[in-house]
Motif scaffolding. Structure first.
Motif, PDB file in Angstrom:
ATOM      1  N   THR A 117      36.903  53.086  43.163  1.00  0.00           N
ATOM      2  CA  THR A 117      37.872  52.001  43.099  1.00  0.00           C
ATOM      3  C   THR A 117      37.090  50.698  43.165  1.00  0.00           C
ATOM      4  O   THR A 117      36.380  50.449  44.139  1.00  0.00           O
ATOM      5  N   THR A 118      37.201  49.912  42.113  1.00  0.00           N
ATOM      6  CA  THR A 118      36.548  48.611  42.049  1.00  0.00           C
ATOM      7  C   THR A 118      37.613  47.558  42.325  1.00  0.00           C
ATOM      8  O   THR A 118      38.685  47.582  41.719  1.00  0.00           O
ATOM      9  N   ILE A 119      37.318  46.647  43.244  1.00  0.00           N
ATOM     10  CA  ILE A 119      38.323  45.706  43.731  1.00  0.00           C
ATOM     11  C   ILE A 119      37.862  44.262  43.525  1.00  0.00           C
ATOM     12  O   ILE A 119      36.725  43.919  43.857  1.00  0.00           O
ATOM     13  N   ASP A 128      39.501  40.903  44.925  1.00  0.00           N
ATOM     14  CA  ASP A 128      40.566  40.566  45.859  1.00  0.00           C
ATOM     15  C   ASP A 128      40.652  39.060  46.113  1.00  0.00           C
ATOM     16  O   ASP A 128      39.633  38.390  46.275  1.00  0.00           O
ATOM     17  N   SER A 146      44.916  39.765  42.968  1.00  0.00           N
ATOM     18  CA  SER A 146      44.149  40.890  43.489  1.00  0.00           C
ATOM     19  C   SER A 146      44.275  42.050  42.511  1.00  0.00           C
ATOM     20  O   SER A 146      45.364  42.325  41.997  1.00  0.00           O
ATOM     21  N   GLU A 173      42.903  46.153  41.701  1.00  0.00           N
ATOM     22  CA  GLU A 173      42.220  47.395  42.047  1.00  0.00           C
ATOM     23  C   GLU A 173      42.152  48.251  40.790  1.00  0.00           C
ATOM     24  O   GLU A 173      43.183  48.520  40.170  1.00  0.00           O
ATOM     25  N   THR A 193      40.785  51.932  39.213  1.00  0.00           N
ATOM     26  CA  THR A 193      40.185  53.243  39.369  1.00  0.00           C
ATOM     27  C   THR A 193      39.295  53.447  38.155  1.00  0.00           C
ATOM     28  O   THR A 193      39.767  53.452  37.017  1.00  0.00           O
ATOM     29  N   TYR A 236      32.387  43.842  37.430  1.00  0.00           N
ATOM     30  CA  TYR A 236      33.666  43.148  37.592  1.00  0.00           C
ATOM     31  C   TYR A 236      33.619  41.692  37.167  1.00  0.00           C
ATOM     32  O   TYR A 236      34.648  41.020  37.147  1.00  0.00           O
TER      33      TYR A 236
END
Length: 115
Positions: free
Chosen positions: A5-7, A9, A32, A34, A36, A54
């Motif tokens: 999981t790359t976040i 935020d 925000s 998230e 997968t 990201y």
């Protein structure tokens, strides 16, 4: 196969978002995300080339600030489409929050999309 999981935020952006006359000017919105992300095998190297970077998501969201959106829902859809543009992203959850609409509450929208 490896799944992460790359976040991203609490990205604060200024964007023209809304339907009311007082929302003509850009307002602060918190974003925000998230994602997968699925890789064909466990990571073998400690190198950015092995994973989803990201930076492209942040840059894409910042580029969306050039547009005007009436609804948070359509902003969320645009961000989800951006993320799903990378074939490794299986699922994405996007949340936007207008932080300054009310003095005592933020208002937002959250969606989930998957392949």
């Amino acid at each position: 196969m490896a799944e992460f999981t790359t976040i991203l935020d609490s990205l604060s952006i200024a964007i023209r978002l809304g339907i009311h006359p007082h929302e003509v000017e850009p307002q602060r919105v918190m974003v925000s995300i998230e994602m997968t992300v699925v890789y064909p095998e466990p990571l073998r190297e400690d190198a950015i080339e092995q994973v989803l970077d990201y930076d492209f998501v942040r840059a894409g969201v910042l580029a969306l600030t050039e547009r005007k959106f009436a609804l948070q829902e359509t902003l969320c859809e645009a961000i989800a489409a951006l993320c799903l543009g990378d074939a490794r992203v299986r699922r994405v959850r996007v949340r936007t929050m207008k932080t300054d609409v009310y003095p005592d509450a933020a208002v937002g929208c959250e969606i989930s999309r998957e392949r």
